[in-house]
Design an enzyme around this catalytic site. Structure first.
Site, PDB file in Angstrom:
ATOM      1  N   SER A 162       0.835  -1.191   0.000  1.00 23.79           N
ATOM      2  CA  SER A 162       0.000   0.000   0.000  1.00 23.79           C
ATOM      3  C   SER A 162       0.880   1.255   0.000  1.00 23.79           C
ATOM      4  O   SER A 162       1.771   1.391  -0.813  1.00 23.79           O
ATOM      5  CB  SER A 162      -0.967  -0.049   1.191  1.00 23.79           C
ATOM      6  N   ASP A 216      -5.307  -4.018  -2.412  1.00 19.76           N
ATOM      7  CA  ASP A 216      -4.348  -3.603  -1.384  1.00 19.76           C
ATOM      8  C   ASP A 216      -3.685  -4.786  -0.673  1.00 19.76           C
ATOM      9  O   ASP A 216      -4.352  -5.694  -0.185  1.00 19.76           O
ATOM     10  CB  ASP A 216      -5.085  -2.733  -0.361  1.00 19.76           C
TER      11      ASP A 216
END
Length: 299
Positions: free
Chosen positions: A44, A158
């Site tokens: 991320s 993610d």
């Protein structure tokens, strides 16, 4: 001339939205303290900051992010209100591309791994080659918020879903120690927003002019959807943060690094990228507080 050998580091940069700007402060402290970062693993925001650092463009990125306002952030989010995600992410990625240029992971001067999640396959995906920005984009696709990124025919989201502090990819690194930055640390006293100004910069800076022109071209497209209810997305982000905090504790227990630098999970909200100065300073302070002298090294 000092003959002291610099300690080499595998640096793991965790997920946590705008708290990830603390990664910049950690990197600054490590460099000032004569550590040599030879390997970066991130997911991320950690994949983004780590990739920008590996590309040699962290100073420019920091200069830019310190100057962001709330209006800039809304502009860059590229609202879509689609079923697949609130934010397409292309404008943000295009802005990052404009800042650091196109890079291939295999051309970077250090090892780099971005961790994403294959939801259909329910497994982690470690991206270690190809386009640096494809790796970043895949790794920061927060479900319900950013649209998934198709990578080699697979929809990726993610990396923090399955591994918010991805230590495992460092297992083959030939470095002296592994340092992990956990952005989902124990809650502390919230850091109150302060009125901070961007670092001094020439008004005629070609770099800032380029960013201003780019943001200016995006402005007209931000009006649609502005009156929508953000409540459901705010709840989703809070739920995602709670999930990451729990998984991070489990991962750190299963794969303990030599040193963990903890950033409180309530240091700032996920999208408060306008608080860069505070988060960078926090990362620097937290790194400085750690005792690296007793770290024996796993490798």
């Amino acid at each position: 001339m000092s003959t002291t050998k610099r300690k080499t580091v595998s640096l793991v940069l965790g997920s946590g939205g705008a708290r990830g700007l603390a990664h910049i402060g950690v990197i600054h402290w490590l460099e000032e303290s004569d550590f040599k970062i030879k390997s970066i693993v991130g997911c991320s925001i950690g994949a983004v900051i780590g990739g920008i650092y590996a590309a040699g463009k962290l100073d420019e990125y920091e200069q830019w992010v310190r100057s962001l306002t709330k209006v800039d952030i809304v502009t860059l989010l590229d609202l879509s209100w689609e079923k697949r995600g609130l934010v397409r992410g292309e404008k943000l990625v295009n802005t990052l591309t404009g800042l650091v240029g196109e890079k291939l992971i295999e051309d970077l001067p250090m090892s780099y791994t971005a961790v994403a999640t294959d939801l259909r396959g329910q497994k982690e995906v470690w991206i270690r080659s190809g386009s640096l920005f494809d790796a970043m984009r895949a790794s920061f696709a927060i479900p319900l918020f950013f649209t998934p990124f198709k990578y080699k025919g697979v929809d990726l989201v993610d990396g923090g879903i399955l591994n918010p502090v991805p230590i495992a990819p460092t297992s083959g690194d030939e470095t002296d120690m592994t340092i992990a930055v956990n952005l989902n640390g124990p809650a502390g006293s919230p850091i109150e927003p302060v009125d901070v100004r961007a670092a001094p910069e020439s008004p005629s800076s070609p770099f800032r002019e380029k960013i201003n022109r780019f943001i200016g071209r995006l402005q007209p497209s931000t009006t649609s959807g502005g009156s929508r209810d953000w409540g459901a997305y705010e709840i989703a982000i809070q739920a995602f943060d709670a999930m990451q905090s729990t998984i991070a504790r489990q991962k750190l227990a299963a794969y303990p690094p030599d040193t963990v630098i903890e950033i409180a999970r309530n240091a700032c909200r996920t999208l408060e990228f306008n608080r860069a100065a505070e988060m960078i300073a926090l990362g620097y302070r937290q790194a400085k507080k750690c005792d690296f002298t007793t770290s024996a090294g796993r490798h």
